[in-house]
Design a protein around this motif. Structure first.
Motif, short mmCIF file in Angstrom:
data_model
loop_
_atom_site.label_atom_id
_atom_site.label_comp_id
_atom_site.label_asym_id
_atom_site.label_seq_id
_atom_site.Cartn_x
_atom_site.Cartn_y
_atom_site.Cartn_z
N GLY A 141 0.75 -1.23 0.10
CA GLY A 141 0.07 -0.05 -0.03
C GLY A 141 0.82 1.27 -0.11
N SER A 142 2.28 1.25 -0.09
CA SER A 142 2.98 2.48 -0.04
C SER A 142 2.88 3.17 -1.58
CB SER A 142 4.40 1.92 0.17
OG SER A 142 4.88 1.13 -0.38
N CYS A 143 3.15 4.35 -1.44
CA CYS A 143 3.03 5.24 -2.85
C CYS A 143 4.52 5.03 -3.54
CB CYS A 143 2.73 6.35 -2.77
SG CYS A 143 0.92 6.57 -2.19
N THR A 144 4.70 4.75 -4.80
CA THR A 144 5.82 5.04 -5.64
C THR A 144 5.57 6.26 -6.33
OG1 THR A 144 6.20 2.48 -5.82
CG2 THR A 144 7.19 3.79 -7.59
N CYS A 145 6.39 7.07 -6.06
CA CYS A 145 6.23 8.60 -6.49
C CYS A 145 6.96 8.80 -7.94
CB CYS A 145 6.66 9.55 -5.60
SG CYS A 145 6.13 9.50 -3.99
N LEU A 146 6.44 9.68 -8.78
CA LEU A 146 6.83 9.90 -10.03
C LEU A 146 8.06 10.66 -9.82
CD1 LEU A 146 3.67 10.72 -12.30
CD2 LEU A 146 5.13 8.42 -12.12
N ALA A 147 8.88 11.08 -10.86
CA ALA A 147 10.29 11.95 -10.76
C ALA A 147 9.81 13.39 -10.33
CB ALA A 147 10.94 12.08 -12.22
N GLY A 148 10.49 13.74 -9.37
CA GLY A 148 10.06 15.14 -8.78
C GLY A 148 9.40 15.41 -7.42
N CYS A 169 10.36 17.53 -4.59
CA CYS A 169 11.73 16.99 -4.21
C CYS A 169 12.62 18.33 -3.57
CB CYS A 169 12.85 16.86 -5.46
SG CYS A 169 12.29 14.97 -5.79
N PRO A 170 13.33 18.13 -2.39
CA PRO A 170 14.05 19.23 -1.89
C PRO A 170 15.24 19.41 -2.75
CG PRO A 170 14.46 17.02 -0.68
CD PRO A 170 13.32 16.70 -1.65
N LEU A 171 15.69 20.62 -2.45
CA LEU A 171 16.76 20.94 -3.50
C LEU A 171 18.02 20.24 -3.36
CD1 LEU A 171 16.71 25.09 -2.93
CD2 LEU A 171 15.70 23.75 -4.77
N CYS A 208 12.56 11.01 -5.40
CA CYS A 208 13.68 12.19 -4.91
C CYS A 208 14.69 11.29 -4.38
CB CYS A 208 12.98 13.13 -4.01
SG CYS A 208 11.78 14.08 -4.38
N ALA A 209 14.88 10.14 -4.99
CA ALA A 209 16.01 9.23 -4.47
C ALA A 209 17.35 9.61 -4.96
CB ALA A 209 15.62 7.63 -4.86
N GLN A 210 17.56 10.42 -5.90
CA GLN A 210 19.02 10.60 -6.47
C GLN A 210 19.10 12.15 -6.23
OE1 GLN A 210 17.33 8.78 -10.54
NE2 GLN A 210 19.56 8.43 -10.58
N GLN A 253 27.44 22.78 -6.04
CA GLN A 253 26.30 22.13 -5.50
C GLN A 253 24.94 22.85 -5.90
OE1 GLN A 253 27.08 21.97 -1.28
NE2 GLN A 253 28.66 20.38 -1.46
N CYS A 254 24.96 23.27 -7.03
CA CYS A 254 24.00 23.98 -7.46
C CYS A 254 22.64 23.01 -7.45
CB CYS A 254 24.14 24.67 -8.62
SG CYS A 254 25.21 26.23 -8.59
N PRO A 255 21.39 23.47 -7.45
CA PRO A 255 20.25 22.61 -7.32
C PRO A 255 19.87 22.31 -9.08
CG PRO A 255 19.75 24.90 -7.00
CD PRO A 255 20.99 24.97 -7.05
N CYS A 256 19.32 21.03 -9.08
CA CYS A 256 18.82 20.81 -10.45
C CYS A 256 17.59 20.52 -10.64
CB CYS A 256 19.86 19.06 -10.69
SG CYS A 256 19.11 17.80 -9.62
N ASP A 257 17.17 20.28 -11.61
CA ASP A 257 15.77 20.09 -12.17
C ASP A 257 15.33 18.64 -11.48
OD1 ASP A 257 13.60 18.47 -13.75
OD2 ASP A 257 13.45 20.31 -14.58
N PRO A 258 14.11 18.93 -10.74
CA PRO A 258 13.82 17.72 -9.51
C PRO A 258 13.38 16.53 -10.31
CG PRO A 258 12.07 19.43 -9.64
CD PRO A 258 13.25 20.17 -10.47
N GLN A 259 13.01 16.61 -11.77
CA GLN A 259 12.35 15.26 -12.28
C GLN A 259 13.49 14.80 -13.28
OE1 GLN A 259 8.98 17.03 -14.77
NE2 GLN A 259 7.80 17.21 -12.62
N THR A 260 14.54 15.82 -13.91
CA THR A 260 15.42 14.91 -14.81
C THR A 260 16.71 15.06 -14.35
OG1 THR A 260 15.81 17.21 -15.85
CG2 THR A 260 13.84 15.97 -16.73
#
Length: 594
Positions: free
Chosen positions: A422-429, A439-441, A448-450, A457-464
């Motif tokens: 019953g746990s949610c598997t989230c989409l990218a971001g 996703c946090p910065l 948000c596992a990667q 250490q600049c932030p990146c696109d939370p999806q790609t």
């Protein structure tokens, strides 16, 4: 009245006399033996021999099977007495024919005296065994050893293997678990079959009818042996005697036959017996023990006329203690307690929910029906988490999970629900229990596992995870304010650290070398000056010892000391050839220029 009274007394006395005689004459003399073999039971040859010597028309099959009647009405069985003329003879025979409508549930092979009788080499009359078992109708069954009383042949009683003949080839009668009636010759593998085992089995001698035709000649080839207790095997077949048989008709009803007689005097031979059965529409039948053993009992009462004389008085006939019997009883369930999953009603198990079968021993669902995603239970298939359906063959619908897919879950932003946990598997971001958080910065991807791999250490696109990204206005404003705040804090921290770790002014190594060199030079000059002074003092001391040297203190330069000095010089003990020049030199101070 007196005449009637005398008559009654006479009848009563005769009745008492008969009862007295019957009680004293219960033991049979066993003087009418009709046994086919002298020693043991059955021929010594193998089942293969039986198969090879049978008519080609029968192929490799040495027995016949017939589906039993499944009649469930009443009565259970019907018994009829008959008196018939034997064709082409002047003899008449008296006997009983019993038609059994539901043999699977109403016919049993019983050991003499009850369970365990064969193991104890026990014999009992048909009446004794039948009365103890509650038989409606009963007749004698298999053969026995007249010397040891041992049961002979194969014996299976109510599903229990009593004894195995080891493959001895005699005609057999049996009922399998599925109700099939079997007649003929059986291999050891047939007897021990586990897929559809025998629940009743008994051995006879001579297969009388096979598929509606007399089969005695073939039986002689299959069962013949050279030694018998009553002469050769032909004699056993041809002699007239009391006979017992079991067979079936075209409707699958079991037919029991018993004919009274006495060996060599009354009754039928097996040829006549086979034809007699054929006229009654019997399809398959085997011959059972006969002669003095032939006995028929109805409701615990002897109904036939045995051929053995009573041991106490030969004028009377007594039933013999024999071996196994065929018992017709009220309908019984194959499993008396219906395997604990139902109750027995009129010979049939009424199964509890979730169970079926004649003995209520099979689940409605079979394990294979539920595998590999469920377990078969009395209530049906219980599916593993994430699976549903009668056979657990379908996965949970989106948004459902758990056992039977009965639980619901909510996953936001396109996330999917795990059908098991019953746990949610989230989409990218997105991440979080319901995928409702961005996703946090510094992190990206599904849940948000990667972590971002951007420079500085600049932030990146939370999806790609792309470093070349333009974040939303709100995120940019937040980053701008956070950057100012962080920069101010960093500068303050650096300044504090710098002041805390600021070092006092100090000379460099080069400066120290120059200073050291200068000091060394000064010391050297000083040393040289001291040396020079020392040297000058030493020279002056040496010059004072010379004759041409005069030491004139300064105070005496302008006084008389000059003269004294001149005199000293003149009076000295020294003489130099170059005194003129020396005098000139040393006299200069006295020239008066001072």
């Amino acid at each position: 009245m007196a005449a009637v009274s005398v008559k009654c007394r006479s009848v009563c006395l005769l009745s008492l006399l008969w009862l007295s005689v019957s009680r004293e004459s219960r033991v049979s003399m066993e003087d009418d033996l009709l046994l086919p073999y002298t020693n043991g039971h059955g021929p010594a040859h193998s089942h293969r021999y039986v198969r090879d010597c049978q008519p080609v028309a029968h192929g490799n099959t040495t027995h016949e099977s017939w589906p039993a009647s499944s009649f469930i009405g009443t009565p259970v069985a019907e018994s009829n007495k008959f008196v018939s003329e034997v064709p082409r003879t002047s003899r008449w025979v008296y006997g009983h024919m019993t038609v059994v409508y539901d043999p699977l549930r109403t016919v049993s092979v019983l050991e003499p005296g009850g369970p365990g009788g064969c193991g104890m080499n026990q014999r009992a009359t048909v009446k004794e065994t039948a009365s103890a078992a509650g038989c409606l109708f009963a007749q004698n069954g298999g053969f026995f050893n007249t010397k040891t009383d041992a049961c002979l042949g194969n014996v299976v009683s109510d599903g229990r293997m009593v004894q195995d003949s080891g493959g001895i080839q005699n005609a057999q009668f049996g009922i399998r678990k599925d109700g099939t009636l079997v007649f003929g010759y059986l291999s050891q593998e047939d007897v021990l079959d586990k897929l559809n085992p025998f629940i009743q089995l008994i051995s006879g001698v001579v297969w009388l009818l096979r598929n509606g035709e007399v089969y005695i000649d073939q039986s002689l080839k299959s069962e013949c042996d050279e030694t018998q207790e009553t002469g050769n095997f032909q004699t056993f077949v041809n002699v007239i005697s009391a006979r017992t048989a079991v067979g079936h008709d075209a409707e699958g009803r079991l037919i029991l036959f018993q004919i009274d007689g006495q060996t060599g005097a009354r009754g039928m031979n097996l040829w006549e017996f086979a034809e007699f059965l054929k006229q009654y529409g019997i399809i398959n039948a085997i011959n059972l023990d006969g002669g003095g053993s032939s006995t028929y009992v109805v409701d615990g009462t002897l109904a036939s006329y045995p051929s053995d004389s009573c041991s106490s008085d030969r004028r009377w006939r007594c039933d013999r203690r024999i071996s196994t019997i065929l018992c017709v009883h009220p309908r019984r369930c194959q499993s008396p307690d219906c395997s604990g999953h139902g109750k027995c009603v009129d010979g049939r198990c009424q199964c509890d929910d979730g169970w079926h079968g004649d003995a209520c021993d099979s689940l409605e669902c079979q394990p294979s029906d539920c595998e590999p995603h469920g377990v078969c239970t009395p209530g049906g298939c219980v599916c593993d988490a994430g699976w549903r359906g009668k056979n657990c063959s379908r996965e949970c619908l989106p948004g459902f999970y758990g056992d039977g897919c009965n639980n619901t879950c909510t996953c936001l932003n396109g996330g999917s629900c795990d059908p098991v946990r019953g746990s949610c598997t989230c989409l990218a971001g997105f991440h979080g229990n319901t995928c409702g958080q961005v996703c946090p910065l510094g992190f990206f991807g599904p849940s948000c596992a990667q972590e971002c791999l951007c420079e500085n250490q600049c932030p990146c696109d939370p999806q790609t995870g792309s470093c070349n990204t333009t974040l939303s206005g709100d995120v940019n404003n937040t980053l701008h304010r956070a950057g100012h705040c962080l920069a101010a804090q960093m500068f303050t921290s650096w300044r504090s650290d710098e002041e805390a770790h600021m070092e006092r002014p100090r000379l460099s190594e080069r400066s120290w070398i120059i200073i050291a060199a200068a000091l060394a030079s000064l010391l050297s000059v000083s040393l040289l000056l001291h040396l020079a002074r020392a040297c000058r003092g030493s020279v002056a001391a040496r010059l004072s010892e010379r004759q041409d040297y005069a030491f004139v203190p300064l105070r005496d330069i302008n006084g008389s000391a000059v003269g004294k000095g001149s005199d000293f010089v003149k009076s000295g003990g020294y003489h130099y050839e170059d005194s003129d020049s020396q005098d000139e030199i040393w006299a200069q101070p006295h020239s008066g220029r001072l």
